[in-house]
Design a protein around this motif. Structure first.
Motif, PDB file in Angstrom:
ATOM      1  N   THR A  77       1.001  -1.120  -0.030  1.00 33.98           N
ATOM      2  CA  THR A  77       0.046  -0.140   0.008  1.00 33.98           C
ATOM      3  C   THR A  77       0.913   1.267  -0.066  1.00 33.98           C
ATOM      4  O   THR A  77       2.242   1.328   0.337  1.00 33.98           O
ATOM      5  CB  THR A  77      -0.772   0.056   1.130  1.00 33.98           C
ATOM      6  N   ALA A  78       0.231   2.298  -0.125  1.00 35.97           N
ATOM      7  CA  ALA A  78       1.146   3.569  -0.127  1.00 35.97           C
ATOM      8  C   ALA A  78       1.871   3.647   1.332  1.00 35.97           C
ATOM      9  O   ALA A  78       2.704   4.177   1.438  1.00 35.97           O
ATOM     10  CB  ALA A  78       0.403   4.863  -0.411  1.00 35.97           C
ATOM     11  N   VAL A  79       0.917   3.424   2.427  1.00 34.34           N
ATOM     12  CA  VAL A  79       1.730   3.376   3.599  1.00 34.34           C
ATOM     13  C   VAL A  79       2.831   2.450   3.845  1.00 34.34           C
ATOM     14  O   VAL A  79       3.830   2.821   4.326  1.00 34.34           O
ATOM     15  CB  VAL A  79       0.463   3.188   4.765  1.00 34.34           C
ATOM     16  N   ALA A  80       2.688   1.375   3.353  1.00 36.73           N
ATOM     17  CA  ALA A  80       3.821   0.602   3.034  1.00 36.73           C
ATOM     18  C   ALA A  80       4.968   0.943   2.535  1.00 36.73           C
ATOM     19  O   ALA A  80       5.873   0.893   2.894  1.00 36.73           O
ATOM     20  CB  ALA A  80       3.529  -0.923   2.693  1.00 36.73           C
ATOM     21  N   ALA A  85      10.640   3.307   2.601  1.00 38.52           N
ATOM     22  CA  ALA A  85      11.143   4.398   2.292  1.00 38.52           C
ATOM     23  C   ALA A  85      11.914   4.912   3.589  1.00 38.52           C
ATOM     24  O   ALA A  85      13.351   5.311   3.617  1.00 38.52           O
ATOM     25  CB  ALA A  85      10.575   5.532   1.867  1.00 38.52           C
ATOM     26  N   ASP A  86      11.343   4.952   4.703  1.00 37.90           N
ATOM     27  CA  ASP A  86      11.679   5.561   5.888  1.00 37.90           C
ATOM     28  C   ASP A  86      12.828   4.394   6.419  1.00 37.90           C
ATOM     29  O   ASP A  86      13.941   4.783   6.836  1.00 37.90           O
ATOM     30  CB  ASP A  86      10.502   5.398   6.974  1.00 37.90           C
ATOM     31  N   MET A 123       9.486  -5.609  10.944  1.00 39.63           N
ATOM     32  CA  MET A 123       8.040  -6.531  11.173  1.00 39.63           C
ATOM     33  C   MET A 123       7.476  -6.085   9.641  1.00 39.63           C
ATOM     34  O   MET A 123       7.211  -5.040   9.538  1.00 39.63           O
ATOM     35  CB  MET A 123       7.442  -5.823  12.578  1.00 39.63           C
ATOM     36  N   LEU A 124       6.800  -7.118   9.295  1.00 39.82           N
ATOM     37  CA  LEU A 124       5.805  -7.017   8.018  1.00 39.82           C
ATOM     38  C   LEU A 124       4.616  -7.282   8.306  1.00 39.82           C
ATOM     39  O   LEU A 124       4.280  -8.187   9.152  1.00 39.82           O
ATOM     40  CB  LEU A 124       6.406  -7.836   6.822  1.00 39.82           C
ATOM     41  N   VAL A 141      -1.427  -8.276   0.667  1.00 45.26           N
ATOM     42  CA  VAL A 141      -1.281  -7.019   0.704  1.00 45.26           C
ATOM     43  C   VAL A 141      -0.338  -6.594   1.880  1.00 45.26           C
ATOM     44  O   VAL A 141      -0.492  -7.087   2.864  1.00 45.26           O
ATOM     45  CB  VAL A 141      -2.579  -6.112   0.906  1.00 45.26           C
ATOM     46  N   ALA A 142       0.733  -5.971   1.408  1.00 47.99           N
ATOM     47  CA  ALA A 142       1.967  -5.471   2.523  1.00 47.99           C
ATOM     48  C   ALA A 142       1.343  -4.258   2.985  1.00 47.99           C
ATOM     49  O   ALA A 142       1.122  -3.265   2.585  1.00 47.99           O
ATOM     50  CB  ALA A 142       3.158  -5.247   1.843  1.00 47.99           C
ATOM     51  N   ARG A 143       0.806  -4.339   4.197  1.00 51.81           N
ATOM     52  CA  ARG A 143       0.397  -2.965   4.833  1.00 51.81           C
ATOM     53  C   ARG A 143       1.229  -2.126   5.399  1.00 51.81           C
ATOM     54  O   ARG A 143       1.307  -0.956   5.386  1.00 51.81           O
ATOM     55  CB  ARG A 143      -0.677  -3.437   6.034  1.00 51.81           C
ATOM     56  N   ALA A 144       2.525  -2.482   6.132  1.00 53.86           N
ATOM     57  CA  ALA A 144       3.438  -1.742   6.564  1.00 53.86           C
ATOM     58  C   ALA A 144       4.788  -2.406   6.726  1.00 53.86           C
ATOM     59  O   ALA A 144       4.819  -3.726   6.914  1.00 53.86           O
ATOM     60  CB  ALA A 144       2.900  -1.210   7.811  1.00 53.86           C
ATOM     61  N   LEU A 145       5.828  -1.672   6.782  1.00 51.67           N
ATOM     62  CA  LEU A 145       7.048  -2.324   7.144  1.00 51.67           C
ATOM     63  C   LEU A 145       7.529  -1.422   8.475  1.00 51.67           C
ATOM     64  O   LEU A 145       8.050  -0.271   8.273  1.00 51.67           O
ATOM     65  CB  LEU A 145       8.108  -2.064   6.013  1.00 51.67           C
ATOM     66  N   LEU A 146       7.793  -2.028   9.396  1.00 45.98           N
ATOM     67  CA  LEU A 146       8.058  -1.305  10.695  1.00 45.98           C
ATOM     68  C   LEU A 146       9.172  -2.032  11.506  1.00 45.98           C
ATOM     69  O   LEU A 146       9.872  -2.887  11.051  1.00 45.98           O
ATOM     70  CB  LEU A 146       6.732  -1.556  11.484  1.00 45.98           C
TER      71      LEU A 146
END
Length: 392
Positions: A77-80, A85-86, A123-124, A141-146
């Motif tokens: 997603t755009a959030v992921a 990027a971060d 954390m994915l 769907v990859a929601r976030a990379l943390l």
């Protein structure tokens, strides 16, 4: 070809809601929980191909319910993308340009930085794809990379714990609307049993939606908004939110927010599974904090104090309203499109004062289809009141 990849990679699962009822929100969250997959993985197990996240070599989880496969393809997603990027320190604007114009270059950049530190863990957060019988595994769907120390405080758990806290507070309330985006959950709660008169604040105002007069219905109800993010876009919060009854505008008081952050200890690799004891302690704390916050925010004294604090500024007349709105929107970094909408709402509201600017911002927020943008704009209403009164 590149554009095709970009479109596929940024396609987001339809899991959001705007102005939904509580039962609809719970149904969506329950469905999401069924498809959630949270995994701690080293960089060596992650690869970008055709703009998608490929997970390879992570051990499956075997339970009495069956086997949970982790390896697979996940569409960011755009959030992921923001998290990628971060974490890899790739400028976000550059990543977005590669996503839109040159996906093979995006793959090359992301993979190079993953290879640079193969032991680094992330954390994915993902949703599993829906697999049809006899078909190959569907893309998830990859929601976030943390960070691997991110503490899971999921929306459904937070919501149920918060509602338990509301119940324990003893105040009569109702949920008036819920939003769910890729970033956050919003649940708006109101108590018409706690309402105060705000004649000075609403003098001369009329609803831009149906023309009803604030002089005839000068009442403001107490309330609050519950927010949470599962993807690193903010803490669990309860923010006081007064509701102007004549137009349903919401005034959020962000200075008094109660929050609980998503910080925890480092976790082992593999699928994330919190112990029942850990989850219970976290949720008990959320319930207790929520009950305390509700008792404060739904106090008649609290609401009256906030209304009185705004009255003097709200009554200040504006000599040149257009210039004042120009100044306010520039000061608060509100975009041109929203500025034009605010000006139109200001004119329809008929309140040629600093309070009219505040009300124009909150009524404009109601009309936005993007819930994150609506919440962000509503939160600027009180600062806008201050800026408008100072400008005159």
């Amino acid at each position: 070809m590149t554009q095709q990849f970009a479109e596929r990679a940024t396609n987001v699962a339809p899991t959001g809601a705007r102005n939904a009822g509580l039962s609809d929100l719970v149904r969506i969250l329950e469905d999401q929980n069924r498809r959630k997959l949270d995994v701690i993985a080293p960089a060596s197990a992650l690869r970008f191909r055709e703009g998608n996240v490929h997970v390879e070599g992570v051990e499956s989880l075997i339970t009495e319910d069956g086997v949970t496969e982790v390896d697979g393809i996940y569409r960011p997603t755009a959030v992921a993308d923001e998290g990628i990027a971060d974490k890899l320190r790739i400028p976000l604007a550059y990543l977005r340009r590669m996503r839109a114009e040159n996906v093979p270059l995006l793959d090359e950049n992301v993979n190079a930085w993953l290879r640079n530190d193969p032991g680094r863990r992330f954390m994915l957060r993902a949703f599993r794809g829906e697999n049809a019988p006899g078909m190959p595994p569907a893309e998830g769907v990859a929601r976030a990379l943390l960070s691997d120390s991110y503490k899971l405080m999921d929306n459904l758990d937070m919501l149920l714990a918060a509602l338990d806290g509301v119940r324990q507070s003893g105040h009569p309330t109702q949920v008036t609307g819920c939003d769910l985006t890729d970033r956050r959950m919003y649940v708006r709660v109101e108590s018409e049993a706690v309402a105060v008169q705000a004649r000075a604040l609403l003098r001369g105002y009329r609803s831009p939606f149906d023309g009803r007069s604030g002089d005839e219905l000068p009442m403001i109800s107490a309330g609050f908004v519950i927010t949470n993010s599962e993807v690193g876009s903010g803490a669990y919060t309860i923010t006081p939110r007064a509701v102007i009854q004549v137009c349903r505008n919401g005034l959020t008081e962000t200075k008094d927010v109660m929050r609980a952050v998503h910080l925890g200890g480092k976790q082992d690799e593999g699928i994330v599974s919190w112990s029942d004891q850990t989850q219970r302690k976290t949720l008990e704390l959320i319930t207790s904090k929520t009950a305390d916050a509700v008792r404060t925010f739904l106090s008649r004294e609290y609401v009256e104090a906030k209304v009185r604090a705004m009255e003097d500024a709200a009554g200040k007349p504006l000599a040149e309203p257009t210039k004042t709105i120009e100044h306010v929107t520039k000061t608060l970094s509100i975009g041109a499109e929203a500025k034009d909408m605010i000006l139109a709402h200001f004119v329809r509201g008929g309140q040629m004062t600093a309070g009219g600017v505040m009300n124009a911002i909150t009524s404009t927020a109601q009309t936005l289809t993007d819930a994150d943008q609506a919440a962000a704009l509503e939160a600027l209403a009180v600062p806008a009141l201050t800026a408008a009164a100072a400008h005159g």
